[in-house]
Motif scaffolding. Sequence first.
Motif, short mmCIF file in Angstrom:
data_model
loop_
_atom_site.label_atom_id
_atom_site.label_comp_id
_atom_site.label_asym_id
_atom_site.label_seq_id
_atom_site.Cartn_x
_atom_site.Cartn_y
_atom_site.Cartn_z
N ASP A 418 0.83 -1.22 0.00
CA ASP A 418 0.00 0.00 0.00
C ASP A 418 0.86 1.26 0.00
O ASP A 418 1.03 1.92 1.02
CB ASP A 418 -0.92 -0.05 1.23
CG ASP A 418 -1.94 1.07 1.22
OD1 ASP A 418 -1.93 1.89 0.29
OD2 ASP A 418 -2.76 1.12 2.17
N THR A 419 1.40 1.62 -1.16
CA THR A 419 2.20 2.85 -1.28
C THR A 419 1.39 3.89 -2.05
O THR A 419 0.39 3.56 -2.70
CB THR A 419 3.49 2.58 -2.08
OG1 THR A 419 3.11 2.17 -3.41
CG2 THR A 419 4.35 1.51 -1.43
N ASP A 420 1.86 5.16 -2.02
CA ASP A 420 1.15 6.21 -2.75
C ASP A 420 1.15 5.91 -4.26
O ASP A 420 0.13 6.09 -4.94
CB ASP A 420 1.81 7.57 -2.52
CG ASP A 420 1.58 8.06 -1.10
OD1 ASP A 420 0.77 7.44 -0.38
OD2 ASP A 420 2.24 9.04 -0.70
N ALA A 421 2.30 5.45 -4.76
CA ALA A 421 2.41 5.20 -6.20
C ALA A 421 1.46 4.06 -6.60
O ALA A 421 0.80 4.13 -7.64
CB ALA A 421 3.84 4.84 -6.57
N ARG A 422 1.36 3.05 -5.76
CA ARG A 422 0.45 1.93 -6.06
C ARG A 422 -1.00 2.39 -6.02
O ARG A 422 -1.82 2.00 -6.87
CB ARG A 422 0.72 0.80 -5.06
CG ARG A 422 -0.18 -0.40 -5.15
CD ARG A 422 -1.39 -0.25 -4.23
NE ARG A 422 -1.99 -1.54 -3.92
CZ ARG A 422 -2.79 -1.75 -2.90
NH1 ARG A 422 -3.09 -0.76 -2.08
NH2 ARG A 422 -3.32 -2.93 -2.69
N LEU A 423 -1.32 3.26 -5.03
CA LEU A 423 -2.70 3.73 -4.92
C LEU A 423 -3.09 4.52 -6.18
O LEU A 423 -4.17 4.34 -6.74
CB LEU A 423 -2.85 4.60 -3.67
CG LEU A 423 -4.26 5.09 -3.39
CD1 LEU A 423 -5.21 3.92 -3.16
CD2 LEU A 423 -4.28 6.02 -2.18
N ASP A 424 -2.18 5.35 -6.63
CA ASP A 424 -2.45 6.16 -7.82
C ASP A 424 -2.64 5.25 -9.05
O ASP A 424 -3.60 5.38 -9.81
CB ASP A 424 -1.26 7.12 -8.02
CG ASP A 424 -1.52 8.06 -9.16
OD1 ASP A 424 -2.60 8.66 -9.15
OD2 ASP A 424 -0.66 8.18 -10.06
N ARG A 458 -5.68 1.22 1.60
CA ARG A 458 -6.32 2.42 1.05
C ARG A 458 -7.02 2.17 -0.28
O ARG A 458 -7.88 2.92 -0.70
CB ARG A 458 -5.29 3.55 0.89
CG ARG A 458 -4.87 4.14 2.23
CD ARG A 458 -3.82 5.21 2.03
NE ARG A 458 -2.58 4.65 1.52
CZ ARG A 458 -1.59 5.37 0.98
NH1 ARG A 458 -1.71 6.68 0.87
NH2 ARG A 458 -0.48 4.79 0.56
#
Length: 595
Positions: A418-424, A458
């Motif tokens: 669950d990283t920001d780049a993965r979420l995007d 997320r």
Amino acid sequence: MLERSELAENALAALHDEGYARAYDARNLTHRGMIFTGGRVAQSLDGEWNFCVDLLDTGLRQKWFAMQPQPPAERSEPWDYDPFMGEVVPVPSNWQMLQDKWYFFEGGSWYTRPLDLEPDPDGRLFLRVGAASYDCKVFLNGAYLGNHLGASTPFFVELTDHVRPGRNWLMLFVDNRRQADRVPMQNTDWFNYGGVYREVSLYRTPQAVIRDMVLSLAPDCYDRIIARVEIEGADSARLRIEGLTEVEMSLTDGVGEIEIAASPRLWSPEDPHLYDVTLTAGADQVRDRVGFRQIQRRGTEILLNGSPIWLRGIAVHEDDRDLGKVTTEEDLIRRFDHARDLNCNFMRLAHYPHHERAAQLADECGILIWAEIPVYWAIDFPNPATRADAENQLAELIRRDRNRASVVIWSIGNENADTDARLDFMSGLAAHARAMDPTRLIAAACLVNHQTLRIEDRLTEHLDVIGINEYYGWYDEDFDDLGRIGKNSSPDRPVVISETGADADISPEGPAEGLFSEAYQAEIYRKQTATLAGLDYVKGMSPWILYDFRTERRQGIYQRGWNRKGLIAADKTTRKAAFDILAAFYAERAKETGS
Ligand code: GCB
């Protein structure tokens, strides 16, 4: 054919130019080039193709694709490969299954075959490759026509302007190297099969060609059907749904959409009714067999045709002891028979798009399908090229299978941190899937937070169904944590346990007790089913997995190159004790949930 001076220049470049591959990475063969193939007559290009493994990319460096057939005695220079004579392999196949020396080969290989064609000034000609793993570059008569990325989706190349009457030479360079920017990336838990492993066909069409036809019930209702078509070069078309309706559609800029008042008999696992559909535009015609149903979510419920349903599933890979990833009709039928014996109404086709016959048969026999793309584990999420590749694989899967009533879930990934780049990246994929197909649920196999013992990811906000892969009793040794997670979590949407299970080696080398024994696996199934049945937001499960499958990363004494979490051994016949435990649980579930 290269001239003498070009040959000399090329010979030097072939040794010293490390930028040799750049010219052959157009990535132009995407979902945009697809045509609708249902009901069309295909000319099969399956059978023997000339073949050569090419570890050093010598063929791209030396431009083997520019060679012309020449009898060996007349050649003025030595050839490092002969595309026209020599070793042949069957297509479809995976090279690993053909010769021991190719078992661990990862790299490029050349496939060549002649095409003998009659001139047809009025028609168009399309090549379809069902699947080639992973990067497939297409050459015809020495010309580079483009490449396709992605190991499991079909692609098309229009050959019309490149063919000549009589003999043509078609060459495919197929490269299965694992790379950091690929989807999946370098590390997976399935075998990296290479080659052209699904059917290859030629399609002839008139100038006006039907590119797409999509049919579904209109949102939230049972008495209107929406039909959308894309036809190049036509401004009208006739749509016939046998026994239901026949309408004229008018098109603007090649696109037509119509809402038809009709109340079709609904498709369901109990009554998998399909309608014969024909679309005619000028001289072009396609057909399909389409079922109509609604799949929705309401709170933590999954509704099929308005009624709550509990998904009694099983996960499957596309893998065979003898054929690798090549899928036969017989294999698919056996797979659905086993699912029926397990009392399933649901199947997860992991971890990439399976052969299109899988969903067609599921339509016929009434099994609901979770279909997915291989956004698996680590992916280069910040890389725009990786994202374009993932989006294209998703689009190709959706365009190929969106008339299948059985397919109720598009899954956009599996166990990604669950990283920001993965979420995007993945929320983008979810939006992309919804925009292309608003009639299905979107899911992903998410992670639980092992510190807080809660379902916490997320991405779940962007999903309709939260898939959870959990291996309590196997990788996570404290089984009671599963109960804790159950209590600590209160998701606002349905959860499907997309994986759970344990390995069992039932060969004579397997243990009698403890990890990897049949008894241990059976015990895990007993405990898992008892715990999960008590969680009211869990609306289904697809345990891991129907058959043992090949994987390079499993080399333990009980694994020996195989993941042995199958309920059935790799012979696809011998059932393990856990099979009957799951079958009994599902029989009970069917009674309790009335679905
Ligand atoms: C997982 C993966 C699946 C593996 C499985 C296993 O969580 O999603 O691809 O094969 O576990 O057996 O470890």
